[in-house]
Design a protein around this motif. Structure first.
Motif, PDB file in Angstrom:
ATOM      1  N   UNK A  28       0.823  -1.228   0.000  1.00  0.00           N
ATOM      2  CA  UNK A  28       0.000   0.000   0.000  1.00  0.00           C
ATOM      3  C   UNK A  28       0.848   1.266   0.000  1.00  0.00           C
ATOM      4  N   UNK A  29       2.005   1.189  -0.640  1.00  0.00           N
ATOM      5  CA  UNK A  29       2.901   2.342  -0.702  1.00  0.00           C
ATOM      6  C   UNK A  29       2.652   3.184  -1.948  1.00  0.00           C
ATOM      7  N   UNK A  30       2.201   2.548  -3.035  1.00  0.00           N
ATOM      8  CA  UNK A  30       1.956   3.271  -4.286  1.00  0.00           C
ATOM      9  C   UNK A  30       0.597   2.903  -4.863  1.00  0.00           C
ATOM     10  N   UNK A  31       0.148   3.753  -5.777  1.00  0.00           N
ATOM     11  CA  UNK A  31      -1.104   3.537  -6.494  1.00  0.00           C
ATOM     12  C   UNK A  31      -0.795   3.585  -7.981  1.00  0.00           C
ATOM     13  N   UNK A  32      -1.325   2.604  -8.727  1.00  0.00           N
ATOM     14  CA  UNK A  32      -1.227   2.603 -10.190  1.00  0.00           C
ATOM     15  C   UNK A  32      -2.537   3.127 -10.757  1.00  0.00           C
ATOM     16  N   UNK A  33      -2.413   3.950 -11.795  1.00  0.00           N
ATOM     17  CA  UNK A  33      -3.604   4.458 -12.482  1.00  0.00           C
ATOM     18  C   UNK A  33      -3.356   4.426 -13.980  1.00  0.00           C
TER      19      UNK A  33
END
Length: 147
Positions: free
Chosen positions: A78-83
């Motif tokens: 839960x350190x990064x978000x992909x979009x």
């Protein structure tokens, strides 16, 4: 001939200092449970807010597949978000998750504290010499990049 030998010595010392600095930073990063490459990805994202996977790959000098694997692990934590881009579904953007932004602020403070602790071991005269030398080195590098 003396200038050449001194230039070689400066180059060697700089490489040694950078190696020690990287080893020191690696220890700090590993204390957070991250690998050094994960820490580098987080550092770039913190600085740039949102980046394409290809941009991260280029900055890190790593193949897209390697960076994608690093991002997979960071996403699991839960350190990064992909979009996906709305304009082009092939383009994937990565950013730091809101949860991780606070953790990263503390991480930066740890790094600053570590460097400060190391530098506090030097005398004022030594710190002045380091500062003066770095200013000169920065100027020389800047002039070289301008050419």
């Amino acid at each position: 001939m003396e200038i050449i030998n001194e230039s070689i010595e400066v180059s060697r010392l700089f490489q040694e200092v950078m190696s020690l600095f990287r080893a020191n930073m690696k220890k700090i990063i590993e204390r957070t449970g991250m690998t050094a490459p994960q820490g580098m990805v987080i550092g770039l994202l913190y600085k740039n807010k949102k980046m394409k996977v290809t941009e991260l790959s280029k900055q890190l000098h790593l193949p897209n597949s390697t960076v994608s694997g690093i991002i997979d692990k960071l996403e699991e934590q839960d350190a990064v978000i992909r979009e996906r881009s709305e304009d082009d579904k092939r383009v994937v953007y990565v950013s730091i998750s809101p949860k991780f932004i606070e953790i990263h602020k503390n991480f930066n403070k740890q790094i600053e504290h570590n460097i400060e602790s190391i530098l506090n071991q030097g005398t004022q005269e030594e710190l002045n010499k380091i500062s003066e030398g770095l200013i000169i080195f920065k100027r020389l590098l800047s002039e070289n990049n301008a050419n």
